[in-house]
Design an enzyme around this catalytic site. Structure first.
Site, mmCIF file in Angstrom:
data_model
loop_
_atom_site.group_PDB
_atom_site.id
_atom_site.type_symbol
_atom_site.label_atom_id
_atom_site.label_comp_id
_atom_site.label_asym_id
_atom_site.label_seq_id
_atom_site.Cartn_x
_atom_site.Cartn_y
_atom_site.Cartn_z
ATOM 1 C CG HIS C 12 76.329 105.520 104.439
ATOM 2 N ND1 HIS C 12 75.861 106.807 104.611
ATOM 3 C CD2 HIS C 12 75.726 104.785 105.410
ATOM 4 C CE1 HIS C 12 75.023 106.832 105.633
ATOM 5 N NE2 HIS C 12 74.933 105.629 106.144
ATOM 6 C CG HIS C 59 76.520 105.709 111.263
ATOM 7 N ND1 HIS C 59 77.186 106.339 110.249
ATOM 8 C CD2 HIS C 59 75.407 105.189 110.697
ATOM 9 C CE1 HIS C 59 76.510 106.203 109.110
ATOM 10 N NE2 HIS C 59 75.426 105.512 109.350
ATOM 11 C CG HIS C 193 69.409 99.638 105.956
ATOM 12 N ND1 HIS C 193 69.179 100.866 105.392
ATOM 13 C CD2 HIS C 193 70.395 99.854 106.870
ATOM 14 C CE1 HIS C 193 69.989 101.780 105.916
ATOM 15 N NE2 HIS C 193 70.720 101.190 106.840
ATOM 16 C CD GLU C 240 71.506 105.404 106.938
ATOM 17 O OE1 GLU C 240 72.302 105.345 107.866
ATOM 18 O OE2 GLU C 240 71.621 104.702 105.907
HETATM 19 FE FE LIG Z 1 74.091 104.851 107.834
#
Ligand SMILES: [Fe+3]
Ligand SMILES: [Fe+3]
Lengths: 279, 122, 279, 122
Positions: C12, C59, C193, C240
């Site tokens: 996302h 976030h 990531h 995540e």
């Molecule tokens: Fe995220």
């Protein structure tokens, strides 16, 4: 090592706080209730836990309908006293224990309890009235407090079983903490009462008596009591009793009952108090 | 979509604040919530009608607040912990509110509690 | 009866949303990524679920450090698009499904998941970028969405196991709903990531490939992957990936993989997408 | 009180935002959070120093913000999702921030990502 040594279950009726704050403890209406609290205060003067983990529910003070956590743990240094609509109670602020609270939050989440972690948490009568019941009116509270706010005012609250299991997980987490600390766990709310509807004023003394009798010896059975039974027998607000099982779950399997008190009424509520020591 | 989602809580004289009640009473309860703030209590005291204009209440909810019809507030989605903030604002007791909801006077309600509370219903 | 028929897992990354909003899909940097999304959009044009239950993380948009829910379910009629610091994305608001969302909230809490119930929930790129990936740029979203916000930015997130179990509980709850509805569950975030620290830019394609390979066939094994392993192998933000297991838990035991795409980079991230149909 | 509460996440070049970081970086991150509001971005743009005065930052945190020292912000309790709001405010990219934190230029960082990202470290 930190250890959960003490368990306290007590009602948290706001009017009890008002009576304490206004010096009404000796008035005829209140005297029978506060006589029974004497033993708790004497016991606490000896027991002197270093930390209280206090399970209570927020009553539209810190939380509102826009966000309702099932279990919220307070990790702040300090918790201000909430204004519940008539100004905050004139009592000292509540000091937390962030290091231990974070340890609990982390342990509980890794133990598969889906905690909400809260820093900004004004505390209302659900937390402060039990403090006043066992500590009276000190200049500052002689203990650090970790608030554990449980949703019981939006259906559905966590089940009795889930609360009991949370207590057991709290016990495991406390016992992993490498500091010599005596911990008391409080479960608050109840006993039978119903504030609302045509059935307002509901009290069920046989149910409450049985609950007090079984809490020490048969907690597993109380953990199976359904919401429907609690709503019916203990009243719509008596469902707060699920929080007593957090305390019981956090105690040793065998407990010693050191004090008990039951009185009707405190405002619209059957007020109960029971204190356990671990074995 | 007639899914019966909740276990039946068919308890006479008792309003279970479930998701349907939450949705129905959202604006009403959130209005009550604002009374936790002293400035808002002052504004409500100064002009109740004008204060209520700021919230998206139904006409029935609005009337129930202005008339202090505690039972009607419940029926319209009120949650007692929220609506009681209006009673606290008024300075009336939980016995007054409980009496009105159950059709007796405050004194009768208070005496019922002293006598051990309501032990049977319906 | 409502049924969970489809499962979508996808990254996302906010920059993907920026690329879509600004018509950059054909630029050389972005073309290889969006070519792989074509298949997903074609599939979605046929699949047309009635409801998406979308697991994502906020976030620092709706929630901040003052209150961190582990699992929050959105029960509102509508969820506004959040301003994440550069104005809200110019996309339609997201419409919820409060009746079903409340059913889920109630079922999950009674099933011993400690949900936070949220009405006031602006949704950020965690939710909106997956919508854009599979739906493109419609005038209005052709589906109702139930947001499920999962904490992954404060350590500790829920465990992979807990997320998988939540998915299974969601499946049970959906299947108890008496309306004929086709439901898709989305798990979002990842793949490998790391946005922060000296190790920023971390990508682990062998790990990601293995994760994609095993998600359909060996979800129970992925549910045992620890936070430490995820942090190390998938990167600090790659954790995540636990949210992908919510999707997988909500699907049938056996699934058919209908589409897969993997590309490095999308901004600082390895972007993955995989779609399952139930059997 | 030397309780080692967390599993060891001894991952080089990686800052795990645990409870200790939360406490250390609370004011810094909450300051960043305010940049979600347009009016606050305007105020920050008008006078960064005056804006930061409104928050209880340590001198080191304050300096790290003014100097856009992204790595130092992390060390001082910053959470990348919060501190990146300052980068968004500045209009700089995640590659710029990633490059600075890892000691390379934005172009080098961007090219590293195109080449498949950072595949080994430490
Ligand atoms: Fe995220
Ligand atoms: Fe209460």
């Amino acid at each position: 090592m930190a250890e959960v040594k003490f368990g306290v279950a007590t009602s948290h009726v706001p009017a009890i706080g008002v009576a304490i704050d206004n010096g009404k403890e000796d008035e005829p209406y209140w005297a029978p209730l506060f006589e029974g609290y004497e033993g708790a205060r004497k016991w606490m003067a000896d027991a002197r836990p270093d930390v209280v983990i206090l399970a209570y529910n927020d009553h539209a003070s810190a939380f509102d309908l826009s966000l309702i956590p099932t279990f919220a743990i307070g990790v702040a240094d300090e918790f201000p006293i909430a204004d519940e609509g008539y100004g905050p109670r004139d009592i000292p602020p509540v000091f937390g224990y962030p290091e231990l609270a974070w340890h609990l939050a982390e342990s509980l989440i890794l133990d598969e309890f889906d905690m909400t972690i809260v820093t900004d948490l004004p505390v209302d009568h659900g937390l402060t009235v039990p403090m006043s019941i066992v500590y009276g009116k000190p200049e500052t509270w002689p203990v650090r407090v970790i608030p554990l706010a449980v949703n019981v005012i939006q259906y559905p609250p966590p089940t009795a079983r889930r609360c009991y299991d949370l207590g057991r997980a709290i016990r495991r987490a406390v016992h992993q903490w490498d500091e010599d600390l005596t911990v008391a766990v409080f479960g608050t709310g109840g006993m039978s009462h119903q504030l609302q509807g045509e059935r307002a004023g509901w009290v069920n003394t046989p149910f409450d008596t049985s609950y007090l009798n079984r809490l020490g010896s048969e907690p597993e059975a109380l953990a199976e009591v359904t919401h429907t039974e609690l709503l019916k027998e203990a009243g719509s607000e008596g469902i707060e009793l699920v929080m007593w099982l957090i305390m019981r779950g956090a105690m040793s399997r065998e407990v010693r009952e050191v004090h008990r008190h039951y009185h009707v009424p405190a405002s619209n509520t059957a007020a109960g108090l029971i204190i356990f020591e671990g074995t | 979509m007639a899914t019966k989602r909740l276990p039946q809580h068919d308890i006479p004289g008792t309003y279970v604040f479930d998701g349907a009640h939450h949705r129905k009473g959202y604006a009403l309860n959130m209005m009550c919530m604002t009374l936790n703030v002293p400035e808002n209590r002052d504004a409500f005291r100064a002009d109740e009608e004008a204060y209520l204009d700021k919230f998206d209440l139904t006409p029935e909810q609005r009337r129930s607040v202005l008339e202090r019809d505690w039972l009607e507030m419940l029926r319209l989605g009120g949650n007692i912990y929220y609506t009681f903030k209006i009673a606290a604002f008024d300075g009336v007791s939980m016995q007054h509110v409980g009496g009105q909801m159950s059709g007796i006077t405050e004194d009768e309600f208070t005496q019922m509690m002293i006598n051990g509370g309501r032990n049977s219903f319906g």
